[in-house]
Design a protein around this motif. Sequence first.
Motif, mmCIF file in Angstrom:
data_model
loop_
_atom_site.group_PDB
_atom_site.id
_atom_site.type_symbol
_atom_site.label_atom_id
_atom_site.label_comp_id
_atom_site.label_asym_id
_atom_site.label_seq_id
_atom_site.Cartn_x
_atom_site.Cartn_y
_atom_site.Cartn_z
ATOM 1 N N TRP A 53 -19.530 34.123 -11.881
ATOM 2 C CA TRP A 53 -19.102 32.872 -11.260
ATOM 3 C C TRP A 53 -19.583 32.825 -9.814
ATOM 4 O O TRP A 53 -19.759 33.853 -9.165
ATOM 5 N N ARG A 54 -19.754 31.606 -9.305
ATOM 6 C CA ARG A 54 -20.105 31.398 -7.902
ATOM 7 C C ARG A 54 -19.472 30.092 -7.437
ATOM 8 O O ARG A 54 -19.095 29.236 -8.246
ATOM 9 N N TYR A 55 -19.357 29.934 -6.125
ATOM 10 C CA TYR A 55 -18.852 28.684 -5.576
ATOM 11 C C TYR A 55 -19.928 27.613 -5.589
ATOM 12 O O TYR A 55 -21.109 27.886 -5.368
ATOM 13 N N GLY A 56 -19.519 26.390 -5.864
ATOM 14 C CA GLY A 56 -20.412 25.238 -5.832
ATOM 15 C C GLY A 56 -19.902 24.211 -4.841
ATOM 16 O O GLY A 56 -19.829 24.453 -3.640
ATOM 17 N N ALA A 57 -19.488 23.052 -5.369
ATOM 18 C CA ALA A 57 -19.109 21.921 -4.528
ATOM 19 C C ALA A 57 -17.864 22.207 -3.707
ATOM 20 O O ALA A 57 -16.988 22.975 -4.120
ATOM 21 N N GLU A 58 -17.794 21.569 -2.552
ATOM 22 C CA GLU A 58 -16.602 21.647 -1.717
ATOM 23 C C GLU A 58 -16.376 20.313 -1.015
ATOM 24 O O GLU A 58 -17.321 19.599 -0.665
#
Length: 383
Positions: A211-216
Amino acid sequence: MDLVRHFGIVLIIAVFSGTRANELQIDPLIYEEQLLWVGGGAGQVNTYRIPLLTFTTRGSLLAFSEARKFSYDDIGAKFIALRRSTDKGVTWSPTSFIVDDGSLADGLTLGSVVVDEETGAVILIYALCFHHYHCDPSSTMMVQSLDDGFTWSAPRNLSVELGVKSFAPGPGFGIQKRHPPAVGRLVVCGHGSITGDGVFCILSDDHGNTWRYGAELKSIPYNQRKNNLDFDPDECQPVELDDGSIVINVRNDKHYHCRCRMVARSLDGGESLPVEELVFDHTLEDSAVAAGALEKEGVLYFTNPASANSRVNLTLRWSLNLGKSWVKDTLKIWAGPSGYSCMTSLKGNETEDHKYIYVIFEKGQKDYFESISFVKVDLYSDQ
């Protein structure tokens, strides 16, 4: 089966198979209701809260909730409770506890469930130490079932991949992208905590292995304590539209601009949430609460306690133009105290699969957190 009944069934199937839902007259009616969990301190659980609901790829219906051991507070030790139905909500298994956080002062926080249509895996994402109450740091956790919800993996800590940001998924469901861009991607959105709040999405392009961070969509002022009327996007529910965009219905926690819902939109598979796409939906009045959203056959559905000031009046709304406007008619599911809600439906070819959606919500007589109720809604009660 007599001839008249036979041709009646054939006609109904033909109508639903050849017509989009938004071309039919939606006239919803509560078909049946069951209490799945009732609090009050009996046994090992004081309060059940934060309901989630999903169908598996095999057609089983899974209901989850936080089982708060000692009080109704957000902090404190909890289980994740599960009940399972193989007949579309007619009967349910006894409650099982699939996660136990022991006696943590700031225990688990549900959470989002996402079903991988390609592998059949049911993935549940939750947080530990979300509020930093007598603990540090936060952890984003994952469990999954590969056998239709019967058994569950040991908890896996995703903090090695995601870091130790306080991140609470949902509450609700995550999505798997069905349309370009990023077909097959798992997208789970939630919110941060403490002063650095906002909506954040985590992404997996390998069926939940990494998993990774995307939109914020960050709060303003970011990393500073919030006051009333500050911009503070919070708990959220994403849905994918047929054009491949992801629409995220967001709790407006500090009532910025209105006592109503925020709606954000990602055009790139959950990588970003441009402010140009952010709108405030004044029709969806809200007292700052987690809400339900669901797209089914071209219609967008929404549930929340439809009140600007208190958690009462759990209401189903629907939009025939994907949220640009909402039909004036509504279905009042429960007029009394009501809180968080989640919806699901089954993508199948049977007439029943076109006709029904399923709602789980917090319900009470004096307080909204007294019980968790399951409702089956007939969308076309006059058909």
